[in-house]
Design a protein around this motif. Structure first.
Motif, PDB file in Angstrom:
ATOM      1  N   ASP A  26       4.120  27.547 -47.175  1.00  0.00           N
ATOM      2  CA  ASP A  26       3.911  26.722 -48.351  1.00  0.00           C
ATOM      3  C   ASP A  26       2.616  25.926 -48.164  1.00  0.00           C
ATOM      4  OD1 ASP A  26       4.179  25.353 -50.699  1.00  0.00           O
ATOM      5  OD2 ASP A  26       5.703  23.979 -49.934  1.00  0.00           O
ATOM      6  N   ARG A  27       1.604  26.265 -48.936  1.00  0.00           N
ATOM      7  CA  ARG A  27       0.280  25.661 -48.781  1.00  0.00           C
ATOM      8  C   ARG A  27       0.315  24.152 -49.054  1.00  0.00           C
ATOM      9  NH1 ARG A  27      -4.144  28.276 -48.004  1.00  0.00           N
ATOM     10  NH2 ARG A  27      -3.254  30.234 -48.679  1.00  0.00           N
ATOM     11  N   GLU A  28       1.061  23.698 -50.048  1.00  0.00           N
ATOM     12  CA  GLU A  28       1.114  22.264 -50.378  1.00  0.00           C
ATOM     13  C   GLU A  28       1.772  21.462 -49.260  1.00  0.00           C
ATOM     14  OE1 GLU A  28      -0.171  20.257 -52.707  1.00  0.00           O
ATOM     15  OE2 GLU A  28      -1.321  22.040 -53.177  1.00  0.00           O
ATOM     16  N   THR A  29       2.858  21.980 -48.701  1.00  0.00           N
ATOM     17  CA  THR A  29       3.518  21.283 -47.598  1.00  0.00           C
ATOM     18  C   THR A  29       2.597  21.195 -46.401  1.00  0.00           C
ATOM     19  OG1 THR A  29       5.646  22.111 -48.362  1.00  0.00           O
ATOM     20  CG2 THR A  29       5.572  21.275 -46.133  1.00  0.00           C
ATOM     21  N   ARG A  30       1.841  22.242 -46.161  1.00  0.00           N
ATOM     22  CA  ARG A  30       0.897  22.252 -45.042  1.00  0.00           C
ATOM     23  C   ARG A  30      -0.189  21.199 -45.235  1.00  0.00           C
ATOM     24  NH1 ARG A  30       0.183  22.998 -39.794  1.00  0.00           N
ATOM     25  NH2 ARG A  30      -1.945  23.553 -39.360  1.00  0.00           N
ATOM     26  N   LYS A  31      -0.689  21.044 -46.464  1.00  0.00           N
ATOM     27  CA  LYS A  31      -1.708  20.027 -46.741  1.00  0.00           C
ATOM     28  C   LYS A  31      -1.159  18.625 -46.483  1.00  0.00           C
ATOM     29  CE  LYS A  31      -4.334  22.471 -50.289  1.00  0.00           C
ATOM     30  NZ  LYS A  31      -4.672  22.491 -51.712  1.00  0.00           N
ATOM     31  N   GLN A  32       0.073  18.371 -46.919  1.00  0.00           N
ATOM     32  CA  GLN A  32       0.674  17.056 -46.723  1.00  0.00           C
ATOM     33  C   GLN A  32       0.900  16.780 -45.241  1.00  0.00           C
ATOM     34  OE1 GLN A  32       4.173  17.152 -49.129  1.00  0.00           O
ATOM     35  NE2 GLN A  32       3.033  17.045 -51.048  1.00  0.00           N
ATOM     36  N   ARG A  33       1.332  17.799 -44.505  1.00  0.00           N
ATOM     37  CA  ARG A  33       1.560  17.623 -43.075  1.00  0.00           C
ATOM     38  C   ARG A  33       0.239  17.343 -42.362  1.00  0.00           C
ATOM     39  NH1 ARG A  33       4.159  21.967 -38.832  1.00  0.00           N
ATOM     40  NH2 ARG A  33       3.639  20.765 -36.986  1.00  0.00           N
ATOM     41  N   ASN A  34      -0.812  18.038 -42.743  1.00  0.00           N
ATOM     42  CA  ASN A  34      -2.120  17.839 -42.140  1.00  0.00           C
ATOM     43  C   ASN A  34      -2.601  16.409 -42.377  1.00  0.00           C
ATOM     44  OD1 ASN A  34      -4.604  18.310 -40.939  1.00  0.00           O
ATOM     45  ND2 ASN A  34      -5.490  19.124 -42.808  1.00  0.00           N
ATOM     46  N   ALA A  36      -0.760  13.723 -42.923  1.00  0.00           N
ATOM     47  CA  ALA A  36       0.067  12.806 -42.127  1.00  0.00           C
ATOM     48  C   ALA A  36      -0.339  12.849 -40.652  1.00  0.00           C
ATOM     49  CB  ALA A  36       1.530  13.169 -42.281  1.00  0.00           C
ATOM     50  N   GLU A  37      -0.578  14.034 -40.111  1.00  0.00           N
ATOM     51  CA  GLU A  37      -0.962  14.142 -38.705  1.00  0.00           C
ATOM     52  C   GLU A  37      -2.323  13.500 -38.443  1.00  0.00           C
ATOM     53  OE1 GLU A  37      -0.712  18.227 -37.601  1.00  0.00           O
ATOM     54  OE2 GLU A  37       1.472  18.197 -37.547  1.00  0.00           O
ATOM     55  N   ARG A  38      -3.260  13.664 -39.364  1.00  0.00           N
ATOM     56  CA  ARG A  38      -4.569  13.042 -39.189  1.00  0.00           C
ATOM     57  C   ARG A  38      -4.447  11.519 -39.223  1.00  0.00           C
ATOM     58  NH1 ARG A  38      -7.185  16.079 -43.568  1.00  0.00           N
ATOM     59  NH2 ARG A  38      -7.921  14.033 -44.137  1.00  0.00           N
ATOM     60  N   CYS A  39      -3.583  11.000 -40.091  1.00  0.00           N
ATOM     61  CA  CYS A  39      -3.373   9.553 -40.176  1.00  0.00           C
ATOM     62  C   CYS A  39      -2.771   9.020 -38.870  1.00  0.00           C
ATOM     63  CB  CYS A  39      -2.456   9.233 -41.356  1.00  0.00           C
ATOM     64  SG  CYS A  39      -2.043   7.492 -41.501  1.00  0.00           S
ATOM     65  N   ILE A  40      -1.793   9.726 -38.330  1.00  0.00           N
ATOM     66  CA  ILE A  40      -1.174   9.299 -37.074  1.00  0.00           C
ATOM     67  C   ILE A  40      -2.196   9.321 -35.944  1.00  0.00           C
ATOM     68  CG2 ILE A  40       0.531   9.971 -35.331  1.00  0.00           C
ATOM     69  CD1 ILE A  40       2.307  10.856 -37.726  1.00  0.00           C
ATOM     70  N   ASN A  41      -3.043  10.343 -35.912  1.00  0.00           N
ATOM     71  CA  ASN A  41      -4.076  10.411 -34.868  1.00  0.00           C
ATOM     72  C   ASN A  41      -5.059   9.250 -34.977  1.00  0.00           C
ATOM     73  OD1 ASN A  41      -3.074  12.664 -33.618  1.00  0.00           O
ATOM     74  ND2 ASN A  41      -4.263  14.063 -34.875  1.00  0.00           N
ATOM     75  N   ARG A  42      -5.400   8.873 -36.186  1.00  0.00           N
ATOM     76  CA  ARG A  42      -6.315   7.733 -36.355  1.00  0.00           C
ATOM     77  C   ARG A  42      -5.642   6.434 -35.927  1.00  0.00           C
ATOM     78  NH1 ARG A  42      -9.572   7.795 -41.835  1.00  0.00           N
ATOM     79  NH2 ARG A  42     -11.486   7.794 -40.637  1.00  0.00           N
ATOM     80  N   ILE A  69      -5.137  -1.535 -42.683  1.00  0.00           N
ATOM     81  CA  ILE A  69      -6.141  -2.264 -43.475  1.00  0.00           C
ATOM     82  C   ILE A  69      -7.555  -1.883 -43.019  1.00  0.00           C
ATOM     83  CG2 ILE A  69      -7.114  -4.549 -43.893  1.00  0.00           C
ATOM     84  CD1 ILE A  69      -4.182  -5.578 -43.888  1.00  0.00           C
ATOM     85  N   PHE A  70      -7.729  -1.794 -41.695  1.00  0.00           N
ATOM     86  CA  PHE A  70      -9.057  -1.430 -41.182  1.00  0.00           C
ATOM     87  C   PHE A  70      -9.391   0.036 -41.404  1.00  0.00           C
ATOM     88  CE2 PHE A  70      -8.626  -5.332 -38.610  1.00  0.00           C
ATOM     89  CZ  PHE A  70      -9.837  -5.915 -38.944  1.00  0.00           C
ATOM     90  N   LEU A  71      -8.391   0.897 -41.395  1.00  0.00           N
ATOM     91  CA  LEU A  71      -8.646   2.339 -41.573  1.00  0.00           C
ATOM     92  C   LEU A  71      -8.783   2.739 -43.031  1.00  0.00           C
ATOM     93  CD1 LEU A  71      -6.234   3.885 -38.929  1.00  0.00           C
ATOM     94  CD2 LEU A  71      -8.715   3.694 -38.815  1.00  0.00           C
ATOM     95  N   TRP A  72      -8.244   1.954 -43.950  1.00  0.00           N
ATOM     96  CA  TRP A  72      -8.257   2.325 -45.362  1.00  0.00           C
ATOM     97  C   TRP A  72      -9.659   2.594 -45.896  1.00  0.00           C
ATOM     98  CZ3 TRP A  72      -4.591   3.784 -48.660  1.00  0.00           C
ATOM     99  CH2 TRP A  72      -4.919   3.827 -50.011  1.00  0.00           C
TER     100      TRP A  72
END
Length: 75
Positions: A26-34, A36-42, A69-72
């Motif tokens: 599912d391409r949309e689920t993959r985009k959402q997961r990506n 979320a993972e990038r946000c957690i890494n930051r 707040i700083f990452l936004w």
């Protein structure tokens, strides 16, 4: 949710019910997961969040808010 190579997909389809997991992606689920993972890494760049030094959940949550707040603006 990682795309399966075409040769593996064909092999699983030939095996039918014995082929293991379904060849669905599912391409949309993959985009959402990506995202979320990038946000957690930051967020893990912040030492206090990555190592959980805070003793209470309230202070840890406050640290998450401050980091957010700083990452936004850095999107």
């Amino acid at each position: 949710m990682i795309p399966i190579p075409a040769d593996r997909r064909r092999h699983r389809l030939r095996r039918g019910g014995r082929g293991g997991r379904l060849p669905a992606f599912d391409r949309e689920t993959r985009k959402q997961r990506n995202t979320a993972e990038r946000c957690i890494n930051r967020l893990k760049r912040w030492r206090g969040i990555a190592t959980c030094y805070e003793e209470t959940a309230t202070i840890y949550l406050a640290g998450l808010h401050v980091a957010g707040i700083f990452l936004w603006p850095a999107r």
